[in-house]
Design a protein around this motif. Structure first.
Motif, PDB file in Angstrom:
ATOM      1  N   ASP A  27       0.771  -1.003   0.072  1.00  0.00           N
ATOM      2  CA  ASP A  27       0.096   0.238  -0.097  1.00  0.00           C
ATOM      3  C   ASP A  27       0.857   1.350   0.017  1.00  0.00           C
ATOM      4  OD1 ASP A  27      -2.618  -1.217   0.263  1.00  0.00           O
ATOM      5  OD2 ASP A  27      -2.235  -1.626   2.191  1.00  0.00           O
ATOM      6  N   ALA A  28       1.990   1.119   0.853  1.00  0.00           N
ATOM      7  CA  ALA A  28       2.818   2.399   0.926  1.00  0.00           C
ATOM      8  C   ALA A  28       3.437   2.723  -0.394  1.00  0.00           C
ATOM      9  CB  ALA A  28       3.882   2.220   1.826  1.00  0.00           C
ATOM     10  N   GLU A  29       3.866   1.703  -1.019  1.00  0.00           N
ATOM     11  CA  GLU A  29       4.394   1.767  -2.350  1.00  0.00           C
ATOM     12  C   GLU A  29       3.476   2.506  -3.440  1.00  0.00           C
ATOM     13  OE1 GLU A  29       7.776   1.716  -3.441  1.00  0.00           O
ATOM     14  OE2 GLU A  29       8.017   1.584  -1.093  1.00  0.00           O
ATOM     15  N   SER A  30       2.499   1.717  -3.325  1.00  0.00           N
ATOM     16  CA  SER A  30       1.359   2.335  -4.288  1.00  0.00           C
ATOM     17  C   SER A  30       1.014   3.661  -3.990  1.00  0.00           C
ATOM     18  CB  SER A  30      -0.109   1.551  -4.135  1.00  0.00           C
ATOM     19  OG  SER A  30      -0.931   2.164  -4.974  1.00  0.00           O
ATOM     20  N   LEU A  31       0.815   4.100  -2.824  1.00  0.00           N
ATOM     21  CA  LEU A  31       0.527   5.522  -2.315  1.00  0.00           C
ATOM     22  C   LEU A  31       1.663   6.578  -2.904  1.00  0.00           C
ATOM     23  CD1 LEU A  31      -1.132   4.947   0.956  1.00  0.00           C
ATOM     24  CD2 LEU A  31      -2.200   5.499  -1.210  1.00  0.00           C
ATOM     25  N   LYS A  32       2.858   6.088  -2.791  1.00  0.00           N
ATOM     26  CA  LYS A  32       4.123   6.724  -3.041  1.00  0.00           C
ATOM     27  C   LYS A  32       4.140   7.138  -4.432  1.00  0.00           C
ATOM     28  CE  LYS A  32       8.327   5.654  -0.993  1.00  0.00           C
ATOM     29  NZ  LYS A  32       9.197   4.599  -0.486  1.00  0.00           N
ATOM     30  N   THR A  33       3.576   5.999  -5.283  1.00  0.00           N
ATOM     31  CA  THR A  33       3.896   5.927  -6.755  1.00  0.00           C
ATOM     32  C   THR A  33       2.597   7.042  -7.240  1.00  0.00           C
ATOM     33  OG1 THR A  33       4.648   3.705  -7.066  1.00  0.00           O
ATOM     34  CG2 THR A  33       3.417   4.767  -8.686  1.00  0.00           C
ATOM     35  N   GLN A  34       1.404   6.762  -6.419  1.00  0.00           N
ATOM     36  CA  GLN A  34       0.299   7.754  -6.776  1.00  0.00           C
ATOM     37  C   GLN A  34       0.673   9.341  -6.739  1.00  0.00           C
ATOM     38  OE1 GLN A  34      -3.187   6.626  -4.693  1.00  0.00           O
ATOM     39  NE2 GLN A  34      -2.811   4.455  -5.222  1.00  0.00           N
ATOM     40  N   GLU A  35       1.534   9.734  -5.733  1.00  0.00           N
ATOM     41  CA  GLU A  35       1.897  11.010  -5.148  1.00  0.00           C
ATOM     42  C   GLU A  35       2.950  11.504  -6.282  1.00  0.00           C
ATOM     43  OE1 GLU A  35       1.342  13.134  -2.310  1.00  0.00           O
ATOM     44  OE2 GLU A  35      -0.470  12.037  -2.320  1.00  0.00           O
ATOM     45  N   LEU A  36       3.808  10.810  -6.563  1.00  0.00           N
ATOM     46  CA  LEU A  36       4.878  10.925  -7.470  1.00  0.00           C
ATOM     47  C   LEU A  36       4.363  11.106  -8.915  1.00  0.00           C
ATOM     48  CD1 LEU A  36       7.907  11.283  -8.010  1.00  0.00           C
ATOM     49  CD2 LEU A  36       7.965   8.823  -8.291  1.00  0.00           C
ATOM     50  N   THR A  37       3.344  10.455  -9.255  1.00  0.00           N
ATOM     51  CA  THR A  37       2.838  10.428 -10.580  1.00  0.00           C
ATOM     52  C   THR A  37       1.927  11.606 -10.655  1.00  0.00           C
ATOM     53  OG1 THR A  37       2.693   7.960 -10.787  1.00  0.00           O
ATOM     54  CG2 THR A  37       1.257   9.165 -12.048  1.00  0.00           C
ATOM     55  N   ALA A  38       1.373  12.036  -9.601  1.00  0.00           N
ATOM     56  CA  ALA A  38       0.561  13.440  -9.655  1.00  0.00           C
ATOM     57  C   ALA A  38       1.532  14.385  -9.718  1.00  0.00           C
ATOM     58  CB  ALA A  38      -0.483  13.334  -8.347  1.00  0.00           C
ATOM     59  N   ARG A  39       2.589  14.636  -9.100  1.00  0.00           N
ATOM     60  CA  ARG A  39       3.318  15.607  -9.320  1.00  0.00           C
ATOM     61  C   ARG A  39       4.127  15.624 -10.702  1.00  0.00           C
ATOM     62  NH1 ARG A  39       5.152  14.117  -4.210  1.00  0.00           N
ATOM     63  NH2 ARG A  39       7.142  13.252  -4.896  1.00  0.00           N
ATOM     64  N   ILE A  40       4.292  14.602 -11.242  1.00  0.00           N
ATOM     65  CA  ILE A  40       4.956  14.753 -12.468  1.00  0.00           C
ATOM     66  C   ILE A  40       4.021  15.176 -13.651  1.00  0.00           C
ATOM     67  CG2 ILE A  40       6.032  13.240 -14.326  1.00  0.00           C
ATOM     68  CD1 ILE A  40       7.546  11.645 -11.934  1.00  0.00           C
ATOM     69  N   GLN A  41       2.523  14.529 -13.584  1.00  0.00           N
ATOM     70  CA  GLN A  41       1.636  14.982 -14.538  1.00  0.00           C
ATOM     71  C   GLN A  41       1.316  16.542 -13.990  1.00  0.00           C
ATOM     72  OE1 GLN A  41      -1.427  12.094 -13.079  1.00  0.00           O
ATOM     73  NE2 GLN A  41      -1.101  10.963 -14.887  1.00  0.00           N
ATOM     74  N   LYS A  42       1.503  17.005 -13.092  1.00  0.00           N
ATOM     75  CA  LYS A  42       1.326  18.410 -12.891  1.00  0.00           C
ATOM     76  C   LYS A  42       2.345  19.148 -13.768  1.00  0.00           C
ATOM     77  CE  LYS A  42       0.691  21.925  -9.313  1.00  0.00           C
ATOM     78  NZ  LYS A  42       0.939  22.542  -7.934  1.00  0.00           N
ATOM     79  N   LEU A  43       3.642  18.825 -13.221  1.00  0.00           N
ATOM     80  CA  LEU A  43       4.633  19.284 -14.184  1.00  0.00           C
ATOM     81  C   LEU A  43       4.705  19.307 -15.758  1.00  0.00           C
ATOM     82  CD1 LEU A  43       7.763  20.359 -13.842  1.00  0.00           C
ATOM     83  CD2 LEU A  43       8.395  18.052 -14.164  1.00  0.00           C
ATOM     84  N   GLN A  44       4.041  18.179 -16.120  1.00  0.00           N
ATOM     85  CA  GLN A  44       3.782  18.063 -17.571  1.00  0.00           C
ATOM     86  C   GLN A  44       2.892  19.178 -18.010  1.00  0.00           C
ATOM     87  OE1 GLN A  44       2.567  13.976 -18.534  1.00  0.00           O
ATOM     88  NE2 GLN A  44       2.164  14.756 -20.736  1.00  0.00           N
ATOM     89  N   GLY A  45       1.701  19.190 -17.279  1.00  0.00           N
ATOM     90  CA  GLY A  45       0.769  20.291 -17.634  1.00  0.00           C
ATOM     91  C   GLY A  45       1.217  21.528 -17.686  1.00  0.00           C
ATOM     92  N   GLU A  46       1.801  21.914 -16.557  1.00  0.00           N
ATOM     93  CA  GLU A  46       2.229  23.275 -16.384  1.00  0.00           C
ATOM     94  C   GLU A  46       3.261  23.744 -17.329  1.00  0.00           C
ATOM     95  OE1 GLU A  46       3.841  23.292 -12.540  1.00  0.00           O
ATOM     96  OE2 GLU A  46       1.999  23.622 -11.402  1.00  0.00           O
ATOM     97  N   ARG A  47       4.319  22.765 -17.753  1.00  0.00           N
ATOM     98  CA  ARG A  47       5.319  23.080 -18.689  1.00  0.00           C
ATOM     99  C   ARG A  47       5.009  22.549 -20.190  1.00  0.00           C
ATOM    100  NH1 ARG A  47      10.897  22.152 -15.352  1.00  0.00           N
ATOM    101  NH2 ARG A  47      10.029  23.315 -13.446  1.00  0.00           N
ATOM    102  N   LYS A  48       3.787  22.065 -20.281  1.00  0.00           N
ATOM    103  CA  LYS A  48       3.481  21.651 -21.655  1.00  0.00           C
ATOM    104  C   LYS A  48       4.114  20.648 -22.460  1.00  0.00           C
ATOM    105  CE  LYS A  48       0.742  25.966 -22.251  1.00  0.00           C
ATOM    106  NZ  LYS A  48       0.181  26.023 -20.958  1.00  0.00           N
ATOM    107  N   LEU A  49       4.675  19.838 -21.763  1.00  0.00           N
ATOM    108  CA  LEU A  49       5.683  18.766 -22.133  1.00  0.00           C
ATOM    109  C   LEU A  49       4.825  17.698 -22.948  1.00  0.00           C
ATOM    110  CD1 LEU A  49       7.714  18.328 -18.831  1.00  0.00           C
ATOM    111  CD2 LEU A  49       8.393  19.450 -21.056  1.00  0.00           C
ATOM    112  N   ALA A  50       5.709  17.145 -23.725  1.00  0.00           N
ATOM    113  CA  ALA A  50       4.765  16.240 -24.974  1.00  0.00           C
ATOM    114  C   ALA A  50       4.271  14.999 -24.396  1.00  0.00           C
ATOM    115  CB  ALA A  50       5.686  15.886 -26.023  1.00  0.00           C
TER     116      ALA A  50
END
Length: 158
Positions: free
Chosen positions: A44-67
């Protein structure tokens, strides 16, 4: 116990069937109550860490309009200033980032509460068991033990 997929509080159909059997037991035993103890495991902890990390990266992708997500992972890795040789593939990069990810304590607490709520909801709303017969017990973090996240039952007689 009622088992849950890693990082989830969704009651799967086979667990709904299991909860129907638990409810049948309670209907046949009117003086028995159950203590419900939600448990979070290492998976569970690994899954939650992955979800948090993925959300931050997706936010970065949207903010910087990465491909794409892989490009966002590469940018995120560079910004983290990870020592040593840079990981090669996006999967390797994510693995390194996940290892560095702190435990998301608020998300762990939320997961414990959601699992308890989901289990109680099926037993009360779907199966008609009075809520007062279902007592919350201490939540448990079993981060050093393998196994699925779950809600365990203990019989409490009045």
């Amino acid at each position: 116990p009622v088992k849950f997929p890693a990082g989830s509080a969704v009651v799967a159909p086979e667990m709904e069937t299991h909860l129907t059997r638990v409810a049948d037991f309670l209907r046949r035993s009117p003086y028995v109550n159950l203590a419900l103890s939600p448990i979070v495991t290492a998976e569970d902890a690994e899954s939650l860490k992955t979800q948090e990390l993925t959300a931050r990266i997706q936010k970065l992708q949207g903010e910087r309009k990465l491909a794409d997500f892989a490009a966002a992972v590469a940018v995120y890795v560079k910004e983290q200033k990870i020592e040593g040789p840079p990981p090669g593939t996006p999967e390797e990069q994510l693995a390194v980032l996940r290892r560095r990810e702190p435990m998301p304590e608020p998300r762990v607490k939320e997961l414990l509460e959601r699992r308890l709520g989901a289990t109680r909801d099926v037993l009360t709303r779907v199966e008609g068991i009075p809520a007062e017969r279902l007592k919350p017990a201490d939540p448990q973090l079993q981060l050093d033990k393998p196994g699925e996240g779950r809600v365990e039952f203990a019989v409490v007689e009045e």
